[in-house]
Write a protein that holds these residues in place. Structure first.
Motif, short mmCIF file in Angstrom:
data_model
loop_
_atom_site.label_atom_id
_atom_site.label_comp_id
_atom_site.label_asym_id
_atom_site.label_seq_id
_atom_site.Cartn_x
_atom_site.Cartn_y
_atom_site.Cartn_z
N LYS A 150 48.10 26.34 50.76
CA LYS A 150 47.35 26.58 49.29
C LYS A 150 48.58 27.39 48.37
N ARG A 188 51.53 18.64 37.59
CA ARG A 188 50.20 18.71 37.31
C ARG A 188 49.47 18.34 36.17
N VAL A 227 46.90 30.14 38.84
CA VAL A 227 46.64 28.67 39.33
C VAL A 227 46.62 28.74 40.58
N ILE A 238 46.50 25.80 43.60
CA ILE A 238 46.86 24.53 44.00
C ILE A 238 46.57 24.34 45.41
N ASP A 239 45.59 23.20 45.65
CA ASP A 239 45.20 22.95 46.88
C ASP A 239 45.92 21.59 47.10
N TYR A 273 43.66 21.32 41.68
CA TYR A 273 44.03 22.61 41.28
C TYR A 273 42.91 23.42 40.48
N TYR A 274 42.91 24.65 40.47
CA TYR A 274 41.99 25.49 39.89
C TYR A 274 42.75 26.49 39.05
N THR A 275 42.02 27.11 37.89
CA THR A 275 42.73 28.06 37.05
C THR A 275 41.54 29.06 36.68
N ALA A 285 39.80 29.72 40.32
CA ALA A 285 40.96 29.96 41.05
C ALA A 285 40.80 31.31 41.81
#
Length: 144
Positions: free
Chosen positions: A6, A50, A61, A63-64, A69-71, A75
């Protein structure tokens, strides 16, 4: 660059964010994460891939790879859950409305330079941190 780890993208000039990165490295006992500053070449590429505008993003951010992805607050909570132990209970906070969580995150983010300070250039990782960073480190200019 391909990795199954990740990836955490963070504000490399923010003192609070740099401290958080050191915290992640200390608690990442299962070697889950790799790290890159938002301002780095690789950080910008990962965002563009992305469809995240790197010139408009100041959020953390996560990133998986191959998944999502998550923010912002999502995140942060997903990163913390990876540490195990009591940290796994952070899933409870994910049940709060995203708008509320991100409002708190945005308040902190908006004031982070004033409250915690800012560097002129991205942090230069020491030997322990360097193994967790993606990309090359140019020690002459303090940039990753």
């Amino acid at each position: 660059m391909e990795t199954q780890k990740k990836i955490i993208l963070f504000d490399g000039v923010c003192n609070l964010c740099s401290g958080a990165v050191r915290f992640v490295v200390k608690h990442d006992r299962n070697d889950v994460f790799r790290i890159a500053p938002l301002q780095s070449v690789i950080g910008r590429k990962l965002m563009v891939d992305r469809k995240i505008d790197p010139d408009q993003t100041t959020s953390v951010v996560l990133i998986d790879p191959g998944k999502a992805y998550y923010t912002k607050s999502t995140a942060v909570l997903k990163i913390g859950r990876e540490f195990g132990g009591i940290w796994k209970s952070l899933w409870l906070l994910e049940r709060l409305p995203v708008g509320l969580r991100d409002w708190i995150y945005n308040l902190l983010a908006k004031n982070r330079y004033r409250w915690f300070g800012k560097k002129e250039e991205c942090m230069v990782p020491g030997p322990k941190l360097k193994t967790k960073f993606l990309g090359e480190v140019n020690l002459d200019k303090g940039r990753v």
